[in-house]
Design an enzyme around this catalytic site. Structure first.
Site, PDB file in Angstrom:
ATOM      1  N   PRO A   2       0.836  -1.212   0.000  1.00  0.00           N
ATOM      2  CA  PRO A   2       0.000   0.000   0.000  1.00  0.00           C
ATOM      3  C   PRO A   2       0.865   1.255   0.000  1.00  0.00           C
ATOM      4  O   PRO A   2       1.838   1.343   0.737  1.00  0.00           O
ATOM      5  CB  PRO A   2      -0.788  -0.101   1.312  1.00  0.00           C
ATOM      6  N   GLU A   3       0.518   2.196  -0.864  1.00  0.00           N
ATOM      7  CA  GLU A   3       1.215   3.474  -0.928  1.00  0.00           C
ATOM      8  C   GLU A   3       0.265   4.551  -0.399  1.00  0.00           C
ATOM      9  O   GLU A   3      -0.808   4.247   0.105  1.00  0.00           O
ATOM     10  CB  GLU A   3       1.657   3.758  -2.365  1.00  0.00           C
TER      11      GLU A   3
END
Ligand SMILES: [Zn+2]
Length: 270
Positions: A2-3
């Protein structure tokens, strides 16, 4: 992994689900994913209340009434899932369970167990090493320029450095560089002022659009409600080697920069 847009989406979903709730108990099923040590971690949480949920870089931050923070890094496969009061079986691969006084439960689940959940004291400077937030007002062209100045590292590698700019990972680095028409291997310090301006604007634009679409699900990312994102459907280059560039129709290539797959267009990124 996840960014920024995925972590932001998770944090917003969690905020809706857990803000105002009081912690009844905490159970640590995999000791090494928490700090401080499990007994203390669980004991200290009891009776505290979640006042807010936010994000700093790629960290989900749950702010507690005691002014302490529960800081979560999801790493590769970590997930934060809220279960209703009727749920009897925890989310699969749960490493930590936090039960609330209303019977609902927050599961920190993680297949690959690289994710971490840390209870930090108010004075703990845990975020001191985390770089500037690219969607904040602080991320000006001047500030971006000073960060880039005289750096010889490839601009794509620079964008991934969490100590400089927080929250950008492989997906959004590739997408922002394509959007700004900049070759990923270019030395960061070599960008002209117009190029720096384009890249700054592209970073913000790509991140904002991805948040609007609730993130990118190219792997097993789901938000706090267990839903997949939508940005994978509109990616321009990431993961699209062999396909046509949406801007110039030439073939998108995949190269490797600092051990990371990098997708870009040889024709319109220079
Ligand atoms: Zn192109």
């Amino acid at each position: 992994m996840p960014e920024l847009p995925e972590v932001e989406t998770i944090a917003r979903g969690l905020a809706n689900a857990v803000v105002g709730k009081t912690i009844d108990s905490a159970t640590v099923l995999l000791p090494r994913v928490v700090a401080p040590e499990p007994d203390r971690f669980a004991r200290e949480l009891v009776g505290d209340r979640i006042d807010a949920v936010g994000r700093r870089g790629k960290f989900v931050v749950l702010s507690l009434a005691s002014r302490r923070q529960l800081v979560v890094h999801l790493r590769m496969t970590g997930r934060l899932i809220v279960q209703g009061a009727g749920a009897t079986i925890p989310e699969p691969y749960s490493n930590v369970l936090i039960r609330f006084s209303d019977g609902t439960r927050l599961c920190f689940a993680d297949v690959r167990t690289f994710g971490r959940m840390r209870l930090v004291e108010p004075e703990d400077p845990w975020a001191a090493e985390v770089g500037i937030e690219p969607l904040s007002g602080d991320f000006s062209l001047e500030r971006f320029s000073s960060l880039l100045a005289s750096r010889t590292t490839p601009v794509k590698v620079f964008l991934l450095d969490q100590r400089r700019i927080a929250g950008i990972g492989n997906i959004y680095a590739c997408e922002a560089l394509w959007d700004a028409r900049i070759r990923p291997a270019r030395p960061a310090g070599s960008l002209s002022k117009p190029a720096r301006r384009r890249l700054r604007d592209s970073i913000r634009d790509v991140l904002r659009r991805a948040i609007d679409m609730r993130g990118t699900s190219v792997d097993d990312y789901v938000d706090a409600e267990g839903l997949r994102g939508g940005f994978q459907n509109v990616l321009s280059v990431y993961g699209r080697d062999g396909e046509s560039c949406p801007r110039c129709t030439r073939t998108i290539v995949r190269t490797v920069i600092a051990q990371r797959g990098t997708w870009w267009c040889r024709t319109c990124q220079s």
